[in-house]
Structures are given as structure tokens and as C-alpha cells.
Design a protein around this motif. Structure first.
Motif, PDB file in Angstrom:
ATOM      1  N   ILE A  16       9.324 -42.930  55.105  1.00 15.62           N
ATOM      2  CA  ILE A  16       8.832 -43.749  53.992  1.00 15.62           C
ATOM      3  C   ILE A  16       7.935 -44.729  54.848  1.00 15.62           C
ATOM      4  O   ILE A  16       6.846 -45.151  54.167  1.00 15.62           O
ATOM      5  CB  ILE A  16       9.995 -44.445  53.529  1.00 15.62           C
ATOM      6  N   LEU A  17       8.061 -45.272  55.938  1.00 21.11           N
ATOM      7  CA  LEU A  17       7.124 -46.527  56.552  1.00 21.11           C
ATOM      8  C   LEU A  17       5.769 -45.662  56.551  1.00 21.11           C
ATOM      9  O   LEU A  17       4.825 -46.271  56.511  1.00 21.11           O
ATOM     10  CB  LEU A  17       7.810 -46.725  57.922  1.00 21.11           C
ATOM     11  N   PHE A  19       4.271 -43.164  55.278  1.00 23.25           N
ATOM     12  CA  PHE A  19       3.536 -42.950  53.963  1.00 23.25           C
ATOM     13  C   PHE A  19       3.082 -44.161  53.168  1.00 23.25           C
ATOM     14  O   PHE A  19       1.867 -44.349  52.887  1.00 23.25           O
ATOM     15  CB  PHE A  19       4.736 -42.256  52.906  1.00 23.25           C
ATOM     16  N   THR A  20       4.004 -45.522  53.524  1.00 25.04           N
ATOM     17  CA  THR A  20       3.667 -46.714  52.954  1.00 25.04           C
ATOM     18  C   THR A  20       2.451 -47.319  53.914  1.00 25.04           C
ATOM     19  O   THR A  20       1.427 -47.935  53.380  1.00 25.04           O
ATOM     20  CB  THR A  20       4.787 -47.718  53.094  1.00 25.04           C
ATOM     21  N   ALA A  21       2.451 -46.903  55.011  1.00 24.40           N
ATOM     22  CA  ALA A  21       1.404 -47.573  55.941  1.00 24.40           C
ATOM     23  C   ALA A  21       0.110 -47.074  55.523  1.00 24.40           C
ATOM     24  O   ALA A  21      -1.028 -47.582  55.398  1.00 24.40           O
ATOM     25  CB  ALA A  21       1.742 -47.470  57.302  1.00 24.40           C
ATOM     26  N   THR A  23      -0.866 -45.144  52.882  1.00 24.19           N
ATOM     27  CA  THR A  23      -0.954 -45.615  51.593  1.00 24.19           C
ATOM     28  C   THR A  23      -1.740 -47.123  51.501  1.00 24.19           C
ATOM     29  O   THR A  23      -2.667 -47.267  50.875  1.00 24.19           O
ATOM     30  CB  THR A  23      -0.151 -45.717  50.463  1.00 24.19           C
ATOM     31  N   LEU A  24      -1.116 -48.066  52.157  1.00 26.74           N
ATOM     32  CA  LEU A  24      -1.699 -49.505  51.971  1.00 26.74           C
ATOM     33  C   LEU A  24      -2.809 -49.414  52.764  1.00 26.74           C
ATOM     34  O   LEU A  24      -3.830 -50.029  52.444  1.00 26.74           O
ATOM     35  CB  LEU A  24      -0.676 -50.259  52.924  1.00 26.74           C
ATOM     36  N   TYR A  27      -5.492 -48.049  50.537  1.00 29.24           N
ATOM     37  CA  TYR A  27      -5.915 -48.959  49.542  1.00 29.24           C
ATOM     38  C   TYR A  27      -6.828 -50.205  50.124  1.00 29.24           C
ATOM     39  O   TYR A  27      -8.095 -50.585  49.669  1.00 29.24           O
ATOM     40  CB  TYR A  27      -4.875 -49.579  49.027  1.00 29.24           C
ATOM     41  N   LEU A  57       3.501 -50.924  62.144  1.00 26.23           N
ATOM     42  CA  LEU A  57       4.030 -49.306  61.931  1.00 26.23           C
ATOM     43  C   LEU A  57       4.765 -48.861  63.440  1.00 26.23           C
ATOM     44  O   LEU A  57       5.646 -48.350  63.576  1.00 26.23           O
ATOM     45  CB  LEU A  57       2.986 -48.447  61.462  1.00 26.23           C
TER      46      LEU A  57
END
Length: 71
Positions: A16-17, A19-21, A23-24, A27, A57
Motif C-alpha cells: 500500500i505504501l 502504490f501510494t508513493a 501514485t503521489l 501526480y 518511502l
């Protein structure tokens, strides 16, 4: 907490970390690239954003690895 459950939880937190990193990061790079400023003015923001996101991360992963090996 059982070792198997703990290992599974840590694995999913890492996923999850990660994927979030990513994606962020995508963006932020996208929003910086949409700026009308020339590339030479945008480059420091791209580098700083990349270093900050992936530095956090890496720290998170190290903390999770420490927690995983603590047992």
C-alpha cells in the motif's frame, strides 16, 4: 500477534505504501509538467519531490523491516 499474521500485515502495508508513493509521485510530476514555467525552473521541484517521496518511502520500509525482524 502470530508471526504469519504479522508478516502478512507488514507485506500488505509495504504494498500500500509503495502504490501510494508511486501514485503521489506521478501526480506531482504531472502537475509540475503542466506548469507554464520552463524546464530549468521546474527541475528542482521534480528532484525535490522525488527525493522527498522516495526518501519517506525508504524510511517507512526500513521501519517495517525492523518491526518484522524484531520478533
Amino acid at each position: 500477534m502470530k508471526i504469519e499474521t504479522k508478516h502478512t500485515l507488514i507485506t500488505w502495508i509495504k504494498r500500500i505504501l509503495g502504490f501510494t508513493a508511486i501514485t503521489l509521485w506521478m501526480y506531482i510530476i504531472y502537475s509540475i509538467s503542466k506548469s507554464p514555467a520552463p524546464f530549468m525552473e521546474q527541475a528542482p521541484y521534480c528532484m525535490a519531490g522525488t527525493m522527498l517521496i522516495f526518501g519517506l518511502l525508504s524510511m517507512s520500509y526500513k521501519g517495517l523491516e525492523y518491526w518484522e525482524t524484531k520478533t
